[in-house]
Every structure is written in structure tokens, then in C-alpha cells.
Design an enzyme around this catalytic site. Structure first.
Site, PDB file in Angstrom:
ATOM      1  N   ASP A 183      -1.320  -3.807  -0.363  1.00 15.73           N
ATOM      2  CA  ASP A 183      -0.499  -2.652  -0.023  1.00 15.73           C
ATOM      3  C   ASP A 183       0.004  -2.767   1.417  1.00 15.73           C
ATOM      4  O   ASP A 183      -0.766  -3.110   2.318  1.00 15.73           O
ATOM      5  CB  ASP A 183      -1.380  -1.396  -0.173  1.00 15.73           C
ATOM      6  CG  ASP A 183      -0.598  -0.109  -0.011  1.00 15.73           C
ATOM      7  OD1 ASP A 183       0.296   0.132  -0.838  1.00 15.73           O
ATOM      8  OD2 ASP A 183      -0.888   0.650   0.929  1.00 15.73           O
TER       9      ASP A 183
ATOM     10  N   GLU B 265       2.946  -6.570  -1.260  1.00 13.75           N
ATOM     11  CA  GLU B 265       3.984  -5.545  -1.191  1.00 13.75           C
ATOM     12  C   GLU B 265       4.481  -5.602   0.248  1.00 13.75           C
ATOM     13  O   GLU B 265       3.874  -5.030   1.145  1.00 13.75           O
ATOM     14  CB  GLU B 265       3.428  -4.143  -1.492  1.00 13.75           C
ATOM     15  CG  GLU B 265       4.539  -3.108  -1.496  1.00 13.75           C
ATOM     16  CD  GLU B 265       4.220  -1.798  -0.772  1.00 13.75           C
ATOM     17  OE1 GLU B 265       5.004  -0.856  -0.909  1.00 13.75           O
ATOM     18  OE2 GLU B 265       3.216  -1.715  -0.044  1.00 13.75           O
TER      19      GLU B 265
END
Ligand code: GLC
Length: 544
Positions: free
Chosen positions: A212, A277
């Protein structure tokens, strides 16, 4: 139709190079205990569905202990399961069953920030300015005569200042919600802690991690101003995501972290991987996250953001393929996820949006590399645009008026009444309501129905798995001249050629000379020796 997946797990260390990964938004996938929230046991019960769908792996969004201010991306304990989602024993049972079915498991790692409920942050608040506890986060003195102004002009991605002042006068940085304080990744304890977290889940058998905010952990030295924000010029800094440079994203030093993580992943058997990401200014900078000594994949968000035009798709595909060739890593395609409006709706919603979404899927699944699916796209689910405001939970909603809840509505499985089999029989609870139109879109309503979106996905995934021209070692993309607005490319394995044609021209297109159709997003009509491809339709042809 049932797909014959290889089972158990193949021993191929390179499995991720051409895998189809299905993103499970845990809260909204399947609720086993009737509390209206999806859970790990619910996933376990639905593994046969995912196996039959024909995917290779699942990516699970965070299920760790969390106050759920940002849907679990605010982690209070990285080594435990939130009671809302089950227990560690449920996780172990789920991964054991998944592996027995040949499905790999990727978990989400949230290293940029913890929850404000994390013991480290609580200790930092208690310990006071200048303490060792505060050094693990980014605390700073404010500006102005009495430190009443934030330390710099940085803005939260969710809107508003990226700094919050606490009672003793210091400020702390949170690039997202105030309940998500950013960690100080120049601190050795932070690095050691996350290496331990990686090992904790690797030891439990996970096959990979989705990282993330992989571009966020290192901030420019001195925390320099950006120079503008929505308060000063009206332009939100977040608009530069993926387009420009920001002092809090994509700093060169972040790559040291991944160079330290890669040997850890490589020290485990079975091809453990990580997908970033990451948002970077250019595709070239994005490609720096992937390669043999860093991460394995980075989502191509340019593909997701491409508009419905042949030029737009052609450009992002060519760029992504070129970059991946340079760094020797596969391309990572994605059309939807839990942060973005579902692609049916992005492409125009209604019948037109669905037609385009189905065509885009055939385009994506014919490309080399790895493809990520987001739960419900195989049902053709649109974004739910009319959720009542009081039910919306996205922390960004209150600050920006933009909400990601519309792509997070629980999956319709079966039945006549909402929430359509999301929970056990008779359960009426679901944390977000499904619209009445979803009755016709449920898994049960589409299963076995020729031409349904679910059957289209099943067919495409079966062909992708079996067809030599779509295998990891098959030929690269060769573009073909097919007229304005028509994308056509072929891939070759030995004597077999597979051609994918997508009609974005606005008029029916005659397709001839590519062989027999083996998959189509809309019915094809024979015309002479060729086929007529409808507006916004795609098809795969095979010739040998
Ligand atoms: C990522 C997640 C998103 C989350 C944010 C903060 O962008 O995908 O859902 O809100 O990070 O953790």
C-alpha cells in the site's frame, strides 16, 4: 461451465508473471456469520467459486486489527486478525484450503502509516516532544509565532492539511486521515518491525504482498513545501498523483527499502512476490519499483485511467510494454479496484458501459503479463452512485465530497432479496445496501446463462489458462492494421496465432482473416468469410 484448474499448487516460482489475481475486498465479499460484514470464513466458503472462475490467486485487502477508519488501511496490529473478520486460525484454515485448490494468497501490507490506535502511536502521544517514541513517526513544531501553523503546506490525499496538532503543541504528519499517522522510515526500528511483519505472514504461507502506498514511505529531507495547495491556489496537491513530483512521494531513497525486502521474499520457497501500489510522475519512474532486486510488479494505473478510445489504450499499452521489457518484469494490468469508480460506470454506465467493460476485459486478458480483477467485475457490477450520504464510510467523503463506497457494496451471490446471499440464509444485514437491480446480476442469476458477464469471464479465463498463445512464454504483442478506432493485435505460439480485436470505432467493423472466433464480448454475425464486430465489442480469433 466448470474449469479444470491444475491442483494442487504448481511449483512454478514465476507463477506471478502471467497470473490472474482476484482482489477480495474482505468487508464486502462474503459474510459467514450474518453480522453484515464480510469475513475470512466467508472467503473460505467461496473458494470453490473462485477456483471455478479460473483465477490463479487472491489479493485480500487488510483484515488486521483496526478501528476501520479507512476500511482497515489503518492498522493497529499487523500480526493479528480483527475480530470483525475472524481469527488467525480462520486465516490459516482459509489459506490451507486455498492452496489445496491451487489458489495463491496475496495479503495487503500497509507500511506508510499505522492506525492512531497502534501502540507505537499511543506511546508517542504519551511520551512527549523529543522522545524516542515520537521519533518513529513524523512529529514537528509548527510555524508562526506560537507554532500555530502547520510545519509545511502538505495536503492530505483525503483533503485538508496533512498535519494535525496535538495538545502539547506539536504536529504530526498524516498523508491520509488524521487516524493514519505516517511512520518515519528513516528510523531503524520501523524498518526492522516491517521486516518482521513480512516474515510473520510469509511463515504463515502467504504467496505475496500488495504494498500500500509503496511510493510514500520516504519524505524529502527537511520536509520542503510543495508551493501550492487547495487553500492557496485552489489546486489540490493530490491532482499531481501519477503526473508530477511531490516531496512526500516517490523519493529515490524509498528503493532502499525494497532492496532490503527482496532478499527476504527470495529466501522463502515457491516464488513469493510483491506488487506495488505506486504512483510516480512517469512510467519510467514507476518501472524503477520493479525488477530482480526490488518488487515484482507495479500496477499500471495508466491502463485503468485510459479513456475509451483506441489511441488512449494503444498509447498506455505500448508504454507499459516498453517499460516492462527494459526492466525485465511483466506488465500488471488492472481495470478496477476498491479505490476507483468501477469501469462499467467509468466507460459510460448502463448498457453502453457494460458493453465496453466486457470488451476491455477481453483486451486486458489477451495482453502479456499479470491481470488483476476486482471482485464483482466478473458480474458486470456498476458503481453504486446513489448511496445515501449517511451510510458512506470513506473518510475522504467528509473532506472532499468524493467517496469510494460505491465500488465497495457487498457482492450479490443469489436470491431475490438484498443483500442477495451476502450473508447466511435469512440474513438481511449488509454494511452497505445493494441496489434492487443487483438481483439480476447475482452469481446465481448469471451462472450457466450463455452470454452473461460471468460466463464471459469464465470462458476468457479458461482460454487464457489453456491457450499457448496467451501463456507467459508466448509471443509478444504484434499490432495489426485494422482501420481507424479498431485495436487489433496478435500473439503467437508455434504455428498458432491468437488475435484480439476491439472495436472502438463507433460503427460495426468487419473482421476478416484472423481465423475462427473463440471468445466474443457480444454476439458476432458472419459476413462473407469474415465477422461483423459490433460497436464497443471485442473478440478473440484463432488461426493455425
Ligand atoms: C491506498 C489504498 C486506499 C487507502 C490508502 C491509504 O491507496 O488502496 O484504499 O485509503 O492507501 O492507506
Amino acid at each position: 461451465m466448470t474449469v479444470s484448474n491444475p491442483s494442487p499448487l504448481t511449483s512454478d516460482d514465476d507463477w506471478w508473471r502471467s497470473a490472474v489475481v482476484y482482489q477480495v475486498y474482505v468487508r464486502s465479499f462474503a459474510d459467514s456469520n450474518g453480522d453484515g460484514v464480510g469475513d475470512l470464513q466467508g472467503i473460505r466458503e467461496r473458494l470453490p467459486y473462485l477456483h471455478d472462475l479460473g483465477v490463479d490467486a487472491l489479493w485480500l485487502t487488510p483484515f488486521y486489527t483496526s478501528p476501520m477508519i479507512d476500511g482497515g488501511y489503518d492498522v493497529a496490529d499487523y500480526r493479528d486478525v480483527d475480530p470483525m473478520f475472524g481469527t488467525l486460525a480462520d486465516f490459516d484454515a482459509m489459506i490451507t484450503d486455498a492452496h489445496a485448490l491451487g489458489l495463491r494468497i496475496i495479503v495487503d501490507l500497509v507500511p506508510n502509516h499505522t492506525s492512531s490506535a497502534h501502540p507505537w502511536f499511543q506511546a508517542a502521544l504519551a511520551a512527549g516532544p523529543g522522545s524516542a517514541e515520537r521519533a518513529r513517526y513524523l512529529f514537528a513544531e509548527g510555524k508562526g509565532a506560537n507554532g500555530e501553523l502547520p510545519p509545511n503546506d502538505w495536503e492530505s490525499i483525503f483533503g485538508g492539511p496533512a498535519w494535525t496538532r496535538i495538545d502539547d503543541g506539536q504536529w504530526y504528519l498524516h498523508l491520509f486521515d488524521p487516524a493514519q499517522p505516517d511512520l518515519n522510515w528513516r528510523h531503524p526500528e520501523v524498518r526492522a518491525e516491517f521486516e518482521g511483519v513480512l516474515r510473520f505472514w510469509l511463515d504463515r504461507g502467504v504467496d505475496g504482498f500488495r504494498i500500500d502506498v509503496a511510493h510514500g514511505m520516504i519524505k524529502a529531507e527537511g520536509l520542503p513545501d510543495v508551493g501550492f495547495n487547495s487553500m492557496t491556489t485552489g489546486q489540490r496537491q493530490a491532482e499531481l498523483l501519477g503526473k508530477g513530483r511531490l516531496p512526500y512521494f516517490d523519493q529515490d531513497e524509498v528503493h532502499d527499502i525494497y532492496r532490503a525486502w527482496r532478499p527476504i521474499l527470495d529466501s522463502y520457497p515457491g516464488g513469493r512476490m510483491a506488487v506495488a501500489e505506486a504512483w510516480a510522475e512517469t512510467p519510467q519512474r514507476l518501472a524503477r519499483y520493479i525488477g530482480p532486486d526490488e518488487l515484482h510488479q507495479a500496477f499500471s494505473f495508466d491502463f485503468l485511467d485510459a479513456t475509451w478510445s483506441a489511441d488512449s489504450f494503444r498509447k498506455v499499452i505500448d508504454t507499459a510494454l516498453a517499460e516492462s521489457t527494459i526492466v525485465g518484469a511483466p506488465t500488471t494490468w488492472v481495470l478496477s479496484n476498491h479505490d476507483k469508480q468501477r469501469h462499467v460506470t467509468r466507460y459510460g454506465d448502463g448498457a453502453e458501459g457494460l458493453r465496453r467493460a466486457r470488451a476491455a476485459t477481453l483486451l486486458m486478458l489477451a495482453l502479456p503479463g499479470c491481470a488483476y480483477l476486482y471482485q464483482g467485475e466478473e458480474l458486470g457490477l456498476p458503481e453504486v452512485l446513489d448511496l445515501p450520504d449517511e451510510l458512506r464510510q470513506d473518510p475522504a467523503f467528509l473532506r472532499t465530497g468524493e467517496s469510494r463506497d460505491g465500488c465497495r457494496v457487498p457482492i450479490p451471490w443469489s436470491g431475490e432479496l438484498a443483500p442477495y446471499g451476502f450473508g447466511p440464509a435469512g440474513s438481511e444485514l449488509s454494511w452497505l445496501p445493494a441496489p434492487a437491480t443487483w438481483r439480476a446480476l447475482s452469481v446465481a442469476a448469471q451462472s450457466g446463462v450463455p452470454g452473461s458477464t460471468l460466463e464471459l469471464y469464465r470462458t476468457a479465463l479458461r482460454i487464457r489458462r489453456e491457450h499457448p498463445a496467451l501463456a507467459a512464454d508466448a509471443g509478444e504483442v504484434t499490432w495489426l492494421e485494422a482501420g481507424p478506432g479498431v485495436l487489433a493485435f496478435s500473439r503467437t505460439a508455434g504455428d498458432t496465432v491468437l488475435t484480439c480485436v476491439v472495436n472502438i470505432s463507433g460503427a460495426p467493423a468487419l473482421v476478416d482473416g484472423y481465423g475462427a472466433p473463440i471468445a466474443a464480448s457480444e454476439p458476432l454475425t458472419g459476413q462473407g468469410s469474415g465477422h461483423l464486430l459490433r460497436v464497443d465489442a471485442a473478440a478473440w480469433f484463432e488461426r493455425s
